[in-house]
Design a protein around this motif. Structure first.
Motif, PDB file in Angstrom:
ATOM      1  N   PHE A 146      25.026  12.259  91.576  1.00  0.00           N
ATOM      2  CA  PHE A 146      25.086  13.722  91.436  1.00  0.00           C
ATOM      3  C   PHE A 146      26.482  14.159  91.004  1.00  0.00           C
ATOM      4  CE2 PHE A 146      25.690  18.052  92.752  1.00  0.00           C
ATOM      5  CZ  PHE A 146      24.455  18.674  92.608  1.00  0.00           C
ATOM      6  N   ALA A 147      27.510  13.585  91.641  1.00  0.00           N
ATOM      7  CA  ALA A 147      28.886  13.965  91.322  1.00  0.00           C
ATOM      8  C   ALA A 147      29.235  13.619  89.882  1.00  0.00           C
ATOM      9  CB  ALA A 147      29.846  13.289  92.293  1.00  0.00           C
ATOM     10  N   LEU A 148      28.808  12.440  89.429  1.00  0.00           N
ATOM     11  CA  LEU A 148      29.102  12.025  88.057  1.00  0.00           C
ATOM     12  C   LEU A 148      28.428  12.960  87.052  1.00  0.00           C
ATOM     13  CD1 LEU A 148      29.214   8.430  86.677  1.00  0.00           C
ATOM     14  CD2 LEU A 148      27.903  10.168  85.455  1.00  0.00           C
ATOM     15  N   ILE A 149      27.161  13.249  87.287  1.00  0.00           N
ATOM     16  CA  ILE A 149      26.431  14.130  86.364  1.00  0.00           C
ATOM     17  C   ILE A 149      26.998  15.542  86.407  1.00  0.00           C
ATOM     18  CG2 ILE A 149      24.167  15.136  85.846  1.00  0.00           C
ATOM     19  CD1 ILE A 149      22.998  12.547  87.228  1.00  0.00           C
ATOM     20  N   GLU A 150      27.338  16.005  87.605  1.00  0.00           N
ATOM     21  CA  GLU A 150      27.891  17.353  87.727  1.00  0.00           C
ATOM     22  C   GLU A 150      29.190  17.482  86.946  1.00  0.00           C
ATOM     23  OE1 GLU A 150      28.517  20.595  91.257  1.00  0.00           O
ATOM     24  OE2 GLU A 150      29.244  18.561  91.649  1.00  0.00           O
ATOM     25  N   TYR A 151      30.001  16.430  86.942  1.00  0.00           N
ATOM     26  CA  TYR A 151      31.279  16.504  86.230  1.00  0.00           C
ATOM     27  C   TYR A 151      31.082  16.479  84.714  1.00  0.00           C
ATOM     28  CZ  TYR A 151      35.971  15.487  84.622  1.00  0.00           C
ATOM     29  OH  TYR A 151      37.171  15.552  83.958  1.00  0.00           O
ATOM     30  N   TRP A 152      30.237  15.570  84.224  1.00  0.00           N
ATOM     31  CA  TRP A 152      30.125  15.365  82.788  1.00  0.00           C
ATOM     32  C   TRP A 152      29.107  16.262  82.097  1.00  0.00           C
ATOM     33  CZ3 TRP A 152      33.720  13.015  80.155  1.00  0.00           C
ATOM     34  CH2 TRP A 152      34.536  12.081  80.783  1.00  0.00           C
ATOM     35  N   CYS A 153      28.058  16.624  82.764  1.00  0.00           N
ATOM     36  CA  CYS A 153      27.008  17.431  82.119  1.00  0.00           C
ATOM     37  C   CYS A 153      26.261  18.234  83.185  1.00  0.00           C
ATOM     38  CB  CYS A 153      26.050  16.562  81.321  1.00  0.00           C
ATOM     39  SG  CYS A 153      25.751  14.909  81.978  1.00  0.00           S
ATOM     40  N   LYS A 154      26.983  19.156  83.798  1.00  0.00           N
ATOM     41  CA  LYS A 154      26.453  19.935  84.917  1.00  0.00           C
ATOM     42  C   LYS A 154      25.158  20.640  84.567  1.00  0.00           C
ATOM     43  CE  LYS A 154      27.901  23.433  88.292  1.00  0.00           C
ATOM     44  NZ  LYS A 154      29.042  24.284  88.736  1.00  0.00           N
ATOM     45  N   GLU A 155      25.059  21.091  83.313  1.00  0.00           N
ATOM     46  CA  GLU A 155      23.866  21.843  82.922  1.00  0.00           C
ATOM     47  C   GLU A 155      22.597  20.999  83.007  1.00  0.00           C
ATOM     48  OE1 GLU A 155      25.586  19.953  79.203  1.00  0.00           O
ATOM     49  OE2 GLU A 155      26.331  20.919  81.020  1.00  0.00           O
ATOM     50  N   ALA A 156      22.753  19.673  82.955  1.00  0.00           N
ATOM     51  CA  ALA A 156      21.588  18.788  82.968  1.00  0.00           C
ATOM     52  C   ALA A 156      21.079  18.485  84.372  1.00  0.00           C
ATOM     53  CB  ALA A 156      21.913  17.484  82.250  1.00  0.00           C
ATOM     54  N   LEU A 157      21.831  18.859  85.405  1.00  0.00           N
ATOM     55  CA  LEU A 157      21.421  18.529  86.774  1.00  0.00           C
ATOM     56  C   LEU A 157      20.034  19.043  87.116  1.00  0.00           C
ATOM     57  CD1 LEU A 157      24.646  18.979  88.953  1.00  0.00           C
ATOM     58  CD2 LEU A 157      23.234  16.920  88.766  1.00  0.00           C
ATOM     59  N   SER A 158      19.669  20.177  86.564  1.00  0.00           N
ATOM     60  CA  SER A 158      18.351  20.745  86.876  1.00  0.00           C
ATOM     61  C   SER A 158      17.214  19.847  86.414  1.00  0.00           C
ATOM     62  CB  SER A 158      18.208  22.129  86.239  1.00  0.00           C
ATOM     63  OG  SER A 158      18.318  22.048  84.823  1.00  0.00           O
ATOM     64  N   ARG A 159      17.473  18.975  85.438  1.00  0.00           N
ATOM     65  CA  ARG A 159      16.437  18.053  84.944  1.00  0.00           C
ATOM     66  C   ARG A 159      16.299  16.832  85.848  1.00  0.00           C
ATOM     67  NH1 ARG A 159      15.503  21.832  82.179  1.00  0.00           N
ATOM     68  NH2 ARG A 159      15.515  21.987  79.890  1.00  0.00           N
ATOM     69  N   PHE A 160      17.330  16.567  86.668  1.00  0.00           N
ATOM     70  CA  PHE A 160      17.273  15.440  87.603  1.00  0.00           C
ATOM     71  C   PHE A 160      16.651  15.925  88.907  1.00  0.00           C
ATOM     72  CE2 PHE A 160      20.484  13.958  84.650  1.00  0.00           C
ATOM     73  CZ  PHE A 160      20.327  12.583  84.632  1.00  0.00           C
ATOM     74  N   GLU A 161      15.347  16.078  88.892  1.00  0.00           N
ATOM     75  CA  GLU A 161      14.665  16.590  90.080  1.00  0.00           C
ATOM     76  C   GLU A 161      14.656  15.572  91.215  1.00  0.00           C
ATOM     77  OE1 GLU A 161      10.784  18.093  89.268  1.00  0.00           O
ATOM     78  OE2 GLU A 161      11.439  19.301  87.550  1.00  0.00           O
ATOM     79  N   ILE A 162      14.837  14.300  90.887  1.00  0.00           N
ATOM     80  CA  ILE A 162      14.758  13.271  91.915  1.00  0.00           C
ATOM     81  C   ILE A 162      15.742  12.145  91.612  1.00  0.00           C
ATOM     82  CG2 ILE A 162      12.827  12.168  90.692  1.00  0.00           C
ATOM     83  CD1 ILE A 162      11.772  11.300  93.475  1.00  0.00           C
ATOM     84  N   MET A 163      16.436  11.690  92.650  1.00  0.00           N
ATOM     85  CA  MET A 163      17.327  10.540  92.575  1.00  0.00           C
ATOM     86  C   MET A 163      16.973   9.629  93.744  1.00  0.00           C
ATOM     87  SD  MET A 163      21.004  12.288  91.636  1.00  0.00           S
ATOM     88  CE  MET A 163      21.143  13.580  90.378  1.00  0.00           C
ATOM     89  N   VAL A 164      16.571   8.413  93.423  1.00  0.00           N
ATOM     90  CA  VAL A 164      16.072   7.492  94.449  1.00  0.00           C
ATOM     91  C   VAL A 164      17.080   6.368  94.658  1.00  0.00           C
ATOM     92  CG1 VAL A 164      14.206   5.947  95.134  1.00  0.00           C
ATOM     93  CG2 VAL A 164      13.701   8.005  93.780  1.00  0.00           C
ATOM     94  N   GLY A 165      17.585   6.254  95.882  1.00  0.00           N
ATOM     95  CA  GLY A 165      18.489   5.169  96.243  1.00  0.00           C
ATOM     96  C   GLY A 165      17.854   4.295  97.306  1.00  0.00           C
ATOM     97  N   ILE A 166      17.478   3.094  96.935  1.00  0.00           N
ATOM     98  CA  ILE A 166      16.815   2.185  97.877  1.00  0.00           C
ATOM     99  C   ILE A 166      17.387   0.778  97.740  1.00  0.00           C
ATOM    100  CG2 ILE A 166      14.660   1.055  98.545  1.00  0.00           C
ATOM    101  CD1 ILE A 166      13.135   3.462  97.551  1.00  0.00           C
ATOM    102  N   ASP A 167      17.911   0.255  98.841  1.00  0.00           N
ATOM    103  CA  ASP A 167      18.244  -1.162  98.958  1.00  0.00           C
ATOM    104  C   ASP A 167      17.139  -1.762  99.823  1.00  0.00           C
ATOM    105  OD1 ASP A 167      19.113  -3.691  99.617  1.00  0.00           O
ATOM    106  OD2 ASP A 167      21.175  -3.086 100.039  1.00  0.00           O
TER     107      ASP A 167
END
Length: 199
Positions: A146-167
């Motif tokens: 989220f932090a990386l996307i917010e810095y480089w292309c904040k406007e695109a965050l709304s398209r990232f409706e889901i981020m899955v982190g699973i080990d």
């Protein structure tokens, strides 16, 4: 020819032409945005003309294959760094600075073209609970993405409706190959078939 077209388009814009486009473009705006972007903004050229040839080829392949959701891994894909089980917050700037230029351009383009986006990473929020780590001192997984996307292309965050982190090693459930479980969760969220997704 393009230069003559740009000059003509600029004159039309200053006089209220081209179907209601803004007449407030300054000479600085015209020069700084680049000729191609200028023509895209005037709608003289299609939106895709503002992208690099590599990016246009990537988008063409996505459309050819009927892809609706583009899923990004983090390490060595979104960026050049490796977060492992998490990085100290004071090291986050270095990780974010290593964002891939190809990723940044692609995400901006996919955002403008209304593709759905997601993140699939093995960096799991449960790793905040590992010895010597906490949310106060470390950043990892979806939070770091989220932090990386917010810095480089904040406007695109709304398209990232889901981020899955699973080990999978941290979960008491049957192991699945690669990021199969991640993709299942993302497919269910967006209600798409696997063949409509690209990782």
């Amino acid at each position: 020819t393009l230069l003559r077209l740009a000059r003509a388009a600029f004159r039309f814009t200053k006089t209220g032409g081209l179907g209601g486009m803004s007449s407030e473009l300054s000479c600085f705006d015209t020069c700084s945005m680049g000729l191609r972007n200028f023509l895209v903004r005037l709608k003289v050229l299609p939106l895709e003309a503002a992208f690099s040839s590599r990016c246009r080829a990537f988008i063409a392949k996505l459309r050819e294959r009927g892809i609706k959701v583009v899923v990004w891994d983090m390490d060595q894909t979104m960026g050049g760094g490796h977060c492992g089980e998490g990085i100290l917050k004071e090291q986050a700037a270095e990780y974010i600075a290593q964002a891939s230029p190809d990723f940044v351009e692609a995400v901006r383009a996919l955002y403008l073209l209304d593709f759905k986006l997601a993140v699939a990473t093995n960096s799991d929020p449960l790793e905040y609970d590992l010895p010597g780590q906490s949310r106060e001192t470390h950043i990892l997984g979806p939070d770091l993405a989220f932090a990386l996307i917010e810095y480089w292309c904040k406007e695109a965050l709304s398209r990232f409706e889901i981020m899955v982190g699973i080990d999978q090693n941290l979960h008491d459930e049957p192991k699945q190959l690669g990021k199969s479980r991640h993709m299942q969760i993302i497919a269910e969220h967006y209600q798409v078939r696997f063949e409509q997704m690209l990782l």
